[in-house]
Design a protein around this motif. Structure first.
Motif, mmCIF file in Angstrom:
data_model
loop_
_atom_site.group_PDB
_atom_site.id
_atom_site.type_symbol
_atom_site.label_atom_id
_atom_site.label_comp_id
_atom_site.label_asym_id
_atom_site.label_seq_id
_atom_site.Cartn_x
_atom_site.Cartn_y
_atom_site.Cartn_z
ATOM 1 N N ARG A 144 13.672 8.258 9.184
ATOM 2 C CA ARG A 144 14.786 8.259 8.239
ATOM 3 C C ARG A 144 15.191 9.683 7.882
ATOM 4 N N SER A 145 16.434 9.797 7.430
ATOM 5 C CA SER A 145 16.912 11.069 6.883
ATOM 6 C C SER A 145 16.501 11.159 5.421
ATOM 7 N N ASP A 146 16.783 12.303 4.797
ATOM 8 C CA ASP A 146 16.448 12.481 3.380
ATOM 9 C C ASP A 146 17.192 11.481 2.494
ATOM 10 N N SER A 147 18.358 11.021 2.953
ATOM 11 C CA SER A 147 19.147 10.069 2.166
ATOM 12 C C SER A 147 18.688 8.624 2.359
ATOM 13 N N GLY A 148 17.733 8.403 3.279
ATOM 14 C CA GLY A 148 17.204 7.057 3.499
ATOM 15 C C GLY A 148 17.813 6.328 4.675
ATOM 16 N N GLU A 149 18.856 6.932 5.275
ATOM 17 C CA GLU A 149 19.447 6.293 6.444
ATOM 18 C C GLU A 149 18.554 6.491 7.665
ATOM 19 N N VAL A 150 18.680 5.583 8.611
ATOM 20 C CA VAL A 150 17.893 5.682 9.832
ATOM 21 C C VAL A 150 18.492 6.752 10.744
ATOM 22 N N GLU A 151 17.637 7.665 11.193
ATOM 23 C CA GLU A 151 18.079 8.667 12.157
ATOM 24 C C GLU A 151 17.830 8.206 13.584
ATOM 25 N N LYS A 152 16.660 7.577 13.782
ATOM 26 C CA LYS A 152 16.321 7.126 15.133
ATOM 27 C C LYS A 152 15.092 6.232 15.077
ATOM 28 N N ILE A 153 14.877 5.531 16.190
ATOM 29 C CA ILE A 153 13.641 4.786 16.407
ATOM 30 C C ILE A 153 12.909 5.469 17.549
ATOM 31 N N VAL A 154 11.657 5.846 17.300
ATOM 32 C CA VAL A 154 10.902 6.570 18.313
ATOM 33 C C VAL A 154 9.714 5.708 18.753
ATOM 34 N N GLU A 155 9.632 5.437 20.036
ATOM 35 C CA GLU A 155 8.501 4.673 20.547
ATOM 36 C C GLU A 155 7.202 5.479 20.383
ATOM 37 N N HIS A 156 6.099 4.778 20.215
ATOM 38 C CA HIS A 156 4.822 5.420 19.920
ATOM 39 C C HIS A 156 4.499 6.539 20.917
ATOM 40 N N LYS A 157 4.689 6.255 22.186
ATOM 41 C CA LYS A 157 4.316 7.236 23.216
ATOM 42 C C LYS A 157 5.181 8.485 23.171
ATOM 43 N N ASP A 158 6.333 8.408 22.505
ATOM 44 C CA ASP A 158 7.248 9.549 22.442
ATOM 45 C C ASP A 158 7.191 10.282 21.106
ATOM 46 N N CYS A 159 6.311 9.836 20.195
ATOM 47 C CA CYS A 159 6.262 10.421 18.851
ATOM 48 C C CYS A 159 5.639 11.822 18.868
ATOM 49 N N SER A 160 6.197 12.668 18.021
ATOM 50 C CA SER A 160 5.572 13.968 17.779
ATOM 51 C C SER A 160 4.379 13.757 16.851
ATOM 52 N N GLU A 161 3.637 14.820 16.635
ATOM 53 C CA GLU A 161 2.466 14.723 15.759
ATOM 54 C C GLU A 161 2.870 14.293 14.360
ATOM 55 N N GLU A 162 4.000 14.804 13.895
ATOM 56 C CA GLU A 162 4.487 14.454 12.558
ATOM 57 C C GLU A 162 4.986 13.009 12.518
ATOM 58 N N GLU A 163 5.665 12.590 13.589
ATOM 59 C CA GLU A 163 6.211 11.224 13.638
ATOM 60 C C GLU A 163 5.113 10.166 13.729
ATOM 61 N N LEU A 164 3.978 10.531 14.299
ATOM 62 C CA LEU A 164 2.863 9.596 14.376
ATOM 63 C C LEU A 164 2.319 9.221 13.000
ATOM 64 N N LYS A 165 2.578 10.060 12.000
ATOM 65 C CA LYS A 165 2.112 9.798 10.635
ATOM 66 C C LYS A 165 2.980 8.759 9.923
ATOM 67 N N VAL A 166 4.173 8.479 10.482
ATOM 68 C CA VAL A 166 5.083 7.505 9.867
ATOM 69 C C VAL A 166 4.497 6.105 10.038
ATOM 70 N N ASN A 167 4.491 5.335 8.955
ATOM 71 C CA ASN A 167 3.905 3.990 9.019
ATOM 72 C C ASN A 167 4.943 2.877 8.850
ATOM 73 N N GLU A 168 6.225 3.222 8.975
ATOM 74 C CA GLU A 168 7.286 2.213 8.949
ATOM 75 C C GLU A 168 7.649 1.853 10.385
ATOM 76 N N ILE A 169 7.518 0.570 10.726
ATOM 77 C CA ILE A 169 7.686 0.159 12.122
ATOM 78 C C ILE A 169 8.882 -0.774 12.294
ATOM 79 N N ASN A 170 9.378 -0.827 13.514
ATOM 80 C CA ASN A 170 10.505 -1.679 13.866
ATOM 81 C C ASN A 170 10.020 -3.105 14.125
ATOM 82 N N SER A 171 10.692 -4.084 13.514
ATOM 83 C CA SER A 171 10.306 -5.487 13.681
ATOM 84 C C SER A 171 10.959 -6.133 14.898
ATOM 85 N N GLY A 172 12.010 -5.507 15.416
ATOM 86 C CA GLY A 172 12.784 -6.143 16.482
ATOM 87 C C GLY A 172 13.794 -7.143 15.944
ATOM 88 N N MET A 173 14.040 -7.111 14.636
ATOM 89 C CA MET A 173 15.010 -8.005 13.987
ATOM 90 C C MET A 173 16.087 -7.135 13.339
#
Length: 456
Positions: A144-173
């Motif tokens: 997400r951006s600072d305003s709360g909007e979604v910037e992107k969805i990153v697949e686990h294998k493509d995550c940076s070290e910082e992105e791996l700390k994110v615990n909000e996941i895509n449901s596919g819905m």
């Protein structure tokens, strides 16, 4: 605003190791896909399209009474491809389209409504349903951006070290603005290692065009998909707990919820007590003040006020007020049992009507019969309803007494206020007020045992 939905239900489910299409496996007595359809219908989503593929005809048959549309995905080339296959369903419509998966039955009406309201209120072109989890390993992360909007969805294998700390996941819905979805669906490509078209790429396309994309999180249990028998059991447990909790909140006592199995369409009235080991299925209605002692199965039946049931099976039948059933009784489909009736141990009732205040206490079979009120059946009575070719009917009037070990050979009629002697086999009409005796005269042969050489 117009609302429609697409349910993705074309997958095979290899990990299920089954001949049955994955979405037709059941949770709490209902197919996975039908849980999703019914939830959406209850959210005022009138038009629902099911994308079918593996076992297409079977899925159609299982859902045909739900009044839904179908699109065929002959090859399973990803979630984006499934939407492309269903494009004819929504391409000329304006409003919002929600996307759900047919193998995720735990989504609730509250969350579906929450998703649509959030999408419309935020004026988003796409909204992702997400969950916050402790362990996000293997899942696509919502950045997400600072305003709360979604910037992107990153697949686990493509995550940076910082992105791996994110615990909000895509449901596919998801929820989409239909016109924007139609405009961008054809821009999808399969230039990836799987050679598939991903619906998540639509999110990236919309962001690149500076459209607003939102995300709203819900309980992680609701987004759980069923991809194995283990996950099927987990979904069953979650759904069962929800159902039992709802009934307890509505005034039903469930002694041990962990061993009580209630279908999600069952209705139960206040002050009913349910002991362990009961299985209640289908569209069963149990009125108030009933007692279900351990280990009964009830399906698609109506149980009126004040009924007591012990260790019995009741299928597609009606049980009247203050009647007792069991232990070990079997009430088969299309039976109607009246008020204050006693259906006792090892009694079987098949497609019969038993009127008020009648007692069928033990070891008796009644099939294809109409029984009046105030009757009493002795132990071992059999209604002989089958002649080898046809089922025939027996009619028994009010206040009749049927002695022990009586056979009533159908078709036959026993009128009101009659008495049938024990051991009789009745083949002719018994008129009102009569005593019927139909058994051979007893003959005693003195000394027969000694003469025959059998005396010990």
């Amino acid at each position: 605003m117009y609302k429609c939905s697409v349910i993705l239900a074309a997958g095979k489910g290899k990990r299920m190791k089954t001949k049955l299409p994955k979405v037709l496996h059941k949770v709490c007595g209902k197919e996975l896909v039908n849980h999703v359809i019914d939830t959406l219908k209850n959210c005022d989503i009138k038009d629902i399209n099911v994308v079918i593929g593996n076992g297409a005809e079977e899925v159609k048959r299982a859902t045909e009474n739900r009044n839904v549309y179908y699109s065929l995905q002959t090859e399973q080339l990803g979630t984006g491809h499934a939407l492309i296959c269903s494009k004819d369903f929504f391409k000329d419509k304006k409003g919002i389209l929600t996307v759900f998966t047919g193998d995720a039955p735990l989504i609730t009406e509250e969350s579906v409504k929450k998703l649509m309201e959030f999408h419309v209120k935020g004026n988003y072109k796409a909204t992702i349903l997400t969950s916050l989890v402790e362990d996000a390993t293997g899942y696509g992360r919502i950045i997400r951006s600072d305003s709360g909007e979604v910037e992107k969805i990153v697949e686990h294998k493509d995550c940076s070290e910082e992105e791996l700390k994110v615990n909000e996941i895509n449901s596919g819905m998801y929820c989409f603005d239909i016109e924007e979805l139609v405009a961008n669906l054809d821009k999808l490509n399969n230039n990836n290692c799987q050679g598939e078209y991903y619906l998540t790429d639509v999110i990236e396309i919309l962001k690149n065009e500076n459209h607003k994309v939102g995300a709203i999180d819900i309980n992680a249990d609701e987004i759980k998909g069923v991809n194995s028998r283990i996950q099927l059991a987990e979904a069953e447990e979650i759904m069962r707990n929800r159902i039992n909790k709802k009934h307890m909140e509505n005034g039903v006592t469930i002694i041990d919820p962990k061993t009580t199995y209630i279908g999600n369409e069952v209705e139960i009235g206040e002050d009913t007590i349910i002991y362990p080991g009961n299985v209640i299925e289908g569209k069963t209605i149990i009125k108030g003040d009933c007692i279900l002692y351990p280990n009964s199965r009830i399906k698609d039946s109506i149980i009126e006020v004040g009924v007591t049931i012990q260790s019995s099976v009741i299928l597609e039948s009606c049980i009247g007020e203050n009647t007792t059933v069991g232990p070990f009784a079997y009430v088969r489909p299309e039976s109607q049992i009246g008020k204050n009736v006693r259906i006792g141990d090892f009694v079987e009732i098949k497609k019969s009507k038993i009127d008020d205040n009648t007692k069928v206490s033990h070891l008796t079979y009644i099939g294809d019969a109409e029984v009046g009120s105030g009757c009493n059946f002795g132990c071992g009575t059999v209604v002989v309803n089958y002649d080898g070719k046809h089922k025939n009917k027996t009619i028994i009037g009010d206040n009749s007494f049927i002695g022990c070990n009586v056979n009533l050979v159908s078709p036959v009629e026993v009128e009101d206020n009659t008495y049938i002697a024990a051991g009789s086999t009745i083949t002719k009409k018994v008129p009102s007020g009569a005593l019927a005796v139909a058994r051979a005269k007893q003959v005693n042969k003195e000394g027969w045992m000694e003469k025959s050489g059998l005396k010990k």
